[in-house]
Design a protein around this motif. Structure first.
Motif, PDB file in Angstrom:
ATOM      1  N   ASP A  61      46.840  25.079  36.695  1.00 36.75           N
ATOM      2  CA  ASP A  61      47.346  26.450  36.588  1.00 36.75           C
ATOM      3  C   ASP A  61      46.942  27.373  37.727  1.00 36.75           C
ATOM      4  O   ASP A  61      47.561  28.424  37.919  1.00 36.75           O
ATOM      5  CB  ASP A  61      46.878  27.080  35.271  1.00 36.75           C
ATOM      6  N   VAL A  62      45.904  27.029  38.458  1.00 36.09           N
ATOM      7  CA  VAL A  62      45.421  27.925  39.505  1.00 36.09           C
ATOM      8  C   VAL A  62      45.570  27.246  40.864  1.00 36.09           C
ATOM      9  O   VAL A  62      45.313  26.049  41.003  1.00 36.09           O
ATOM     10  CB  VAL A  62      43.951  28.354  39.236  1.00 36.09           C
ATOM     11  N   ARG A  63      46.008  28.017  41.854  1.00 37.79           N
ATOM     12  CA  ARG A  63      46.264  27.502  43.190  1.00 37.79           C
ATOM     13  C   ARG A  63      45.679  28.454  44.227  1.00 37.79           C
ATOM     14  O   ARG A  63      45.521  29.654  43.979  1.00 37.79           O
ATOM     15  CB  ARG A  63      47.765  27.366  43.441  1.00 37.79           C
ATOM     16  N   LEU A  64      45.382  27.898  45.403  1.00 39.32           N
ATOM     17  CA  LEU A  64      44.959  28.719  46.530  1.00 39.32           C
ATOM     18  C   LEU A  64      46.194  29.071  47.333  1.00 39.32           C
ATOM     19  O   LEU A  64      46.884  28.185  47.859  1.00 39.32           O
ATOM     20  CB  LEU A  64      43.949  27.977  47.409  1.00 39.32           C
ATOM     21  N   GLY A  65      46.504  30.358  47.396  1.00 38.49           N
ATOM     22  CA  GLY A  65      47.661  30.803  48.154  1.00 38.49           C
ATOM     23  C   GLY A  65      47.349  30.899  49.625  1.00 38.49           C
ATOM     24  O   GLY A  65      46.254  30.564  50.097  1.00 38.49           O
ATOM     25  N   HIS A  66      48.332  31.366  50.397  1.00 35.66           N
ATOM     26  CA  HIS A  66      48.130  31.526  51.834  1.00 35.66           C
ATOM     27  C   HIS A  66      47.038  32.561  52.086  1.00 35.66           C
ATOM     28  O   HIS A  66      47.004  33.621  51.460  1.00 35.66           O
ATOM     29  CB  HIS A  66      49.418  31.976  52.508  1.00 35.66           C
ATOM     30  N   THR A  67      46.148  32.245  53.014  1.00 32.33           N
ATOM     31  CA  THR A  67      45.081  33.171  53.376  1.00 32.33           C
ATOM     32  C   THR A  67      45.649  34.295  54.223  1.00 32.33           C
ATOM     33  O   THR A  67      46.356  34.052  55.195  1.00 32.33           O
ATOM     34  CB  THR A  67      43.975  32.438  54.154  1.00 32.33           C
ATOM     35  N   LYS A  68      45.342  35.524  53.847  1.00 33.53           N
ATOM     36  CA  LYS A  68      45.850  36.669  54.596  1.00 33.53           C
ATOM     37  C   LYS A  68      45.078  36.855  55.892  1.00 33.53           C
ATOM     38  O   LYS A  68      43.921  36.461  56.011  1.00 33.53           O
ATOM     39  CB  LYS A  68      45.720  37.941  53.747  1.00 33.53           C
ATOM     40  N   ARG A  69      45.724  37.464  56.835  1.00 31.76           N
ATOM     41  CA  ARG A  69      45.092  37.740  58.113  1.00 31.76           C
ATOM     42  C   ARG A  69      44.492  39.146  58.114  1.00 31.76           C
ATOM     43  O   ARG A  69      44.574  39.870  57.152  1.00 31.76           O
ATOM     44  CB  ARG A  69      46.117  37.601  59.241  1.00 31.76           C
ATOM     45  N   GLY A  70      43.897  39.506  59.271  1.00 29.28           N
ATOM     46  CA  GLY A  70      43.210  40.785  59.360  1.00 29.28           C
ATOM     47  C   GLY A  70      41.797  40.603  58.866  1.00 29.28           C
ATOM     48  O   GLY A  70      41.117  39.666  59.255  1.00 29.28           O
ATOM     49  N   SER A  71      41.317  41.514  58.042  1.00 30.28           N
ATOM     50  CA  SER A  71      40.062  41.260  57.356  1.00 30.28           C
ATOM     51  C   SER A  71      40.320  40.060  56.460  1.00 30.28           C
ATOM     52  O   SER A  71      41.256  40.052  55.676  1.00 30.28           O
ATOM     53  CB  SER A  71      39.643  42.478  56.526  1.00 30.28           C
ATOM     54  N   PHE A  72      39.519  39.025  56.574  1.00 31.52           N
ATOM     55  CA  PHE A  72      39.858  37.732  55.989  1.00 31.52           C
ATOM     56  C   PHE A  72      39.981  37.830  54.468  1.00 31.52           C
ATOM     57  O   PHE A  72      39.068  38.288  53.789  1.00 31.52           O
ATOM     58  CB  PHE A  72      38.795  36.697  56.361  1.00 31.52           C
ATOM     59  N   ILE A  73      41.133  37.405  53.959  1.00 35.16           N
ATOM     60  CA  ILE A  73      41.424  37.529  52.534  1.00 35.16           C
ATOM     61  C   ILE A  73      41.886  36.191  51.979  1.00 35.16           C
ATOM     62  O   ILE A  73      42.819  35.576  52.485  1.00 35.16           O
ATOM     63  CB  ILE A  73      42.518  38.582  52.268  1.00 35.16           C
ATOM     64  N   PHE A  74      41.195  35.725  50.924  1.00 35.85           N
ATOM     65  CA  PHE A  74      41.612  34.542  50.185  1.00 35.85           C
ATOM     66  C   PHE A  74      42.511  34.990  49.029  1.00 35.85           C
ATOM     67  O   PHE A  74      42.213  35.969  48.347  1.00 35.85           O
ATOM     68  CB  PHE A  74      40.404  33.790  49.626  1.00 35.85           C
ATOM     69  N   THR A  75      43.594  34.250  48.822  1.00 32.81           N
ATOM     70  CA  THR A  75      44.535  34.569  47.752  1.00 32.81           C
ATOM     71  C   THR A  75      44.510  33.467  46.701  1.00 32.81           C
ATOM     72  O   THR A  75      44.767  32.302  47.012  1.00 32.81           O
ATOM     73  CB  THR A  75      45.970  34.708  48.295  1.00 32.81           C
ATOM     74  N   VAL A  76      44.194  33.833  45.465  1.00 33.34           N
ATOM     75  CA  VAL A  76      44.196  32.891  44.344  1.00 33.34           C
ATOM     76  C   VAL A  76      45.413  33.206  43.480  1.00 33.34           C
ATOM     77  O   VAL A  76      45.570  34.335  43.019  1.00 33.34           O
ATOM     78  CB  VAL A  76      42.906  33.000  43.513  1.00 33.34           C
ATOM     79  N   VAL A  77      46.280  32.209  43.288  1.00 35.09           N
ATOM     80  CA  VAL A  77      47.500  32.366  42.498  1.00 35.09           C
ATOM     81  C   VAL A  77      47.316  31.643  41.164  1.00 35.09           C
ATOM     82  O   VAL A  77      47.102  30.429  41.132  1.00 35.09           O
ATOM     83  CB  VAL A  77      48.722  31.793  43.232  1.00 35.09           C
ATOM     84  N   THR A  78      47.389  32.378  40.078  1.00 38.16           N
ATOM     85  CA  THR A  78      47.279  31.790  38.744  1.00 38.16           C
ATOM     86  C   THR A  78      48.643  31.813  38.078  1.00 38.16           C
ATOM     87  O   THR A  78      49.159  32.879  37.737  1.00 38.16           O
ATOM     88  CB  THR A  78      46.263  32.563  37.879  1.00 38.16           C
ATOM     89  N   ARG A  79      49.229  30.653  37.918  1.00 34.42           N
ATOM     90  CA  ARG A  79      50.553  30.544  37.311  1.00 34.42           C
ATOM     91  C   ARG A  79      50.415  30.582  35.798  1.00 34.42           C
ATOM     92  O   ARG A  79      49.741  29.741  35.202  1.00 34.42           O
ATOM     93  CB  ARG A  79      51.216  29.243  37.756  1.00 34.42           C
ATOM     94  N   LEU A  80      51.087  31.535  35.188  1.00 32.85           N
ATOM     95  CA  LEU A  80      50.940  31.712  33.749  1.00 32.85           C
ATOM     96  C   LEU A  80      51.696  30.655  32.958  1.00 32.85           C
ATOM     97  O   LEU A  80      51.205  30.158  31.953  1.00 32.85           O
ATOM     98  CB  LEU A  80      51.408  33.114  33.337  1.00 32.85           C
ATOM     99  N   GLY A  81      52.892  30.313  33.392  1.00 34.19           N
ATOM    100  CA  GLY A  81      53.658  29.304  32.672  1.00 34.19           C
ATOM    101  C   GLY A  81      53.870  29.712  31.228  1.00 34.19           C
ATOM    102  O   GLY A  81      53.962  30.892  30.885  1.00 34.19           O
ATOM    103  N   ASP A  82      53.956  28.734  30.345  1.00 37.48           N
ATOM    104  CA  ASP A  82      54.088  28.990  28.911  1.00 37.48           C
ATOM    105  C   ASP A  82      52.750  28.738  28.236  1.00 37.48           C
ATOM    106  O   ASP A  82      51.982  27.874  28.662  1.00 37.48           O
ATOM    107  CB  ASP A  82      55.146  28.077  28.286  1.00 37.48           C
ATOM    108  N   ALA A  83      52.474  29.494  27.181  1.00 41.60           N
ATOM    109  CA  ALA A  83      51.238  29.277  26.424  1.00 41.60           C
ATOM    110  C   ALA A  83      51.226  27.866  25.867  1.00 41.60           C
ATOM    111  O   ALA A  83      52.206  27.393  25.295  1.00 41.60           O
ATOM    112  CB  ALA A  83      51.137  30.293  25.287  1.00 41.60           C
ATOM    113  N   ARG A  84      50.098  27.150  26.038  1.00 44.17           N
ATOM    114  CA  ARG A  84      49.996  25.765  25.589  1.00 44.17           C
ATOM    115  C   ARG A  84      49.639  25.687  24.112  1.00 44.17           C
ATOM    116  O   ARG A  84      48.898  26.526  23.615  1.00 44.17           O
ATOM    117  CB  ARG A  84      48.943  25.027  26.414  1.00 44.17           C
ATOM    118  N   PRO A  85      50.136  24.672  23.433  1.00 40.65           N
ATOM    119  CA  PRO A  85      49.768  24.496  22.021  1.00 40.65           C
ATOM    120  C   PRO A  85      48.258  24.385  21.880  1.00 40.65           C
ATOM    121  O   PRO A  85      47.595  23.657  22.620  1.00 40.65           O
ATOM    122  CB  PRO A  85      50.460  23.179  21.647  1.00 40.65           C
TER     123      PRO A  85
END
Length: 413
Positions: free
Chosen positions: A159-183
């Protein structure tokens, strides 16, 4: 472009927000090249289908007189790049189900890069942070030791991914895909008293609440938080991950911010951006120590390790045959420095073990205090192995405690 198509983009511009577009781009392989907070963002896609890169300027300043026109231009550009009309673009953006977490390292940079080892350490700390938040979200009363609650591993792997790192002041992007609620994970459990919420969203909400609480406690301690740290998203592991991320001396501050998925109602977690400056960072060990004391009360344990250093404690005279002994030993699956105060014959055996580089065995109450692991209470040294290997201890040997102080491991958890 026909008038009907233009109208569809005009309608989309009225229904969408810059934040929703940012979430869509981050979740679909676009890279944030330049960001002027509250002003604009420049997004880049390396390959939009014809092998060529594309760039889009996304305006953020909604109070500018030309914002509406510039925002519509950005949507039209995205529609052209992806071959979508305004209606399809709007549906794809509003259907985005991803929470974004940004970690900005504010430090001097000449060319927009950071040391490779710092990047690796930051990623490891991010993984620890997300694991701690997921554990607390699944079970607010979990000790963060041993087997993790169901769903934590799936969240970290799927469910969680590392997105593209932003430039400038160094920024890490964490993408959490919500999807559907699991049983089985649709609800947050009776402890938190929440209605049906997707587990990935619960994790990010727990993370936001925990980071906000951490910042608050560094400024003003609130003992009531220790009654149920999980309710505030807090754990020693979470604070430790922030502490590790803040280690580089050149780091001025950590800026932690969230953008919530457009398809979900934003959670009520207070601050959207949490800034941890050097003053806050200096207080993190104190907060973590109090949490560890709460999570891990004193426990009678036997520790076996190598003596790495001996140093007389403050206030002792040179004739006092006692010292603070530092052992390098396995503590709950991790090699740590463990301190114990010894006197008399026990102190002599510690000297002998150090000189011979042999394992030293001691039992006591394991506690975390003064930013270090220590054995306290009724301390007992088991010298049977040393007696078998080297015979009786020889006090006053050639290596004195003061000479070994330089060999002592740095204090810390």
């Amino acid at each position: 472009m026909s008038y009907s198509v233009l109208d569809s983009f005009r309608d989309a511009a009225h229904e969408l927000t810059p934040s929703a577009v940012s979430q869509f781009l981050a979740a679909h392989d676009w890279e944030l090249e330049i960001q002027q907070p509250q002003i604009k963002e420049i997004w880049r896609h390396s390959n939009v289908g014809d092998g060529r890169p594309a760039r889009v300027m996304l305006p953020l300043a909604t109070d500018y007189v030309d914002f509406e026109a510039r925002f519509r231009d950005a949507l039209e550009a995205l529609g052209h790049i992806h071959a979508w009309d305004g209606d399809e673009l709007r549906d794809r953006i509003t259907g985005t189900r991803a929470d974004l977490f940004f970690v900005r390292l504010d430090q001097p940079m000449v060319d927009g890069t950071i040391p490779f080892q710092q990047a690796e350490a930051t990623l490891q700390s991010l993984l620890k942070m997300l694991k701690a938040a997921a554990t607390t979200a699944a079970d607010p009363w979990h000790s963060h030791r041993g087997r993790r609650p169901a769903g934590v591993s799936d969240f970290l792997q799927e469910d969680v991914r590392l997105g593209h790192t932003k430039r400038g002041s160094f920024i890490f992007t964490v993408v959490t895909r919500l999807g559907d609620a699991r049983p089985g994970l649709e609800t947050a459990g009776p402890e938190l008293g929440e209605s049906a919420v997707a587990f990935p969203r619960r994790v990010m909400e727990t993370l936001a609440r925990g980071l906000e609480t951490t910042q608050r406690l560094t400024r003003q301690w609130d003992a009531s938080v220790l009654e149920a740290p999980g309710r505030n998203g807090l754990s020693a592991a979470l604070v430790e991950s922030v502490e590790e991320m803040a280690q580089p001396a050149q780091l001025r501050s950590l800026d932690l911010s969230f953008e919530w998925a457009a398809a979900e109602t934003p959670p009520d977690v207070g601050l959207a951006t949490i800034v941890l400056d050097r003053d806050v960072m200096a207080e993190l060990p104190r907060v973590r120590e109090r949490l560890i004391r709460r999570e891990e009360p004193p426990q009678r344990v036997m520790v076996v390790g190598l003596v790495k250093g001996l140093a007389r404690e403050e206030g002792q005279g040179e004739d006092d045959e006692s010292a603070d002994v530092t052992l390098l030993a396995d503590v709950r699956g991790k090699m740590r420095s463990v301190h114990v105060s010894l006197t008399g014959e026990d102190h002599d055996w510690a000297i002998a073990a150090y000189q011979q580089k042999l394992p030293f065995t001691v039992t006591g109450d394991l506690v975390f205090e003064r930013r270090a692991w220590r054995l306290a209470g009724d301390v007992a040294v088991d010298s049977s192995f040393l007696r078998h290997r080297i015979g009786p201890a020889s006090p006053g040997g050639p290596v004195q405690p003061d000479e070994r102080a330089a060999d002592q491991e740095p204090q810390g958890g």
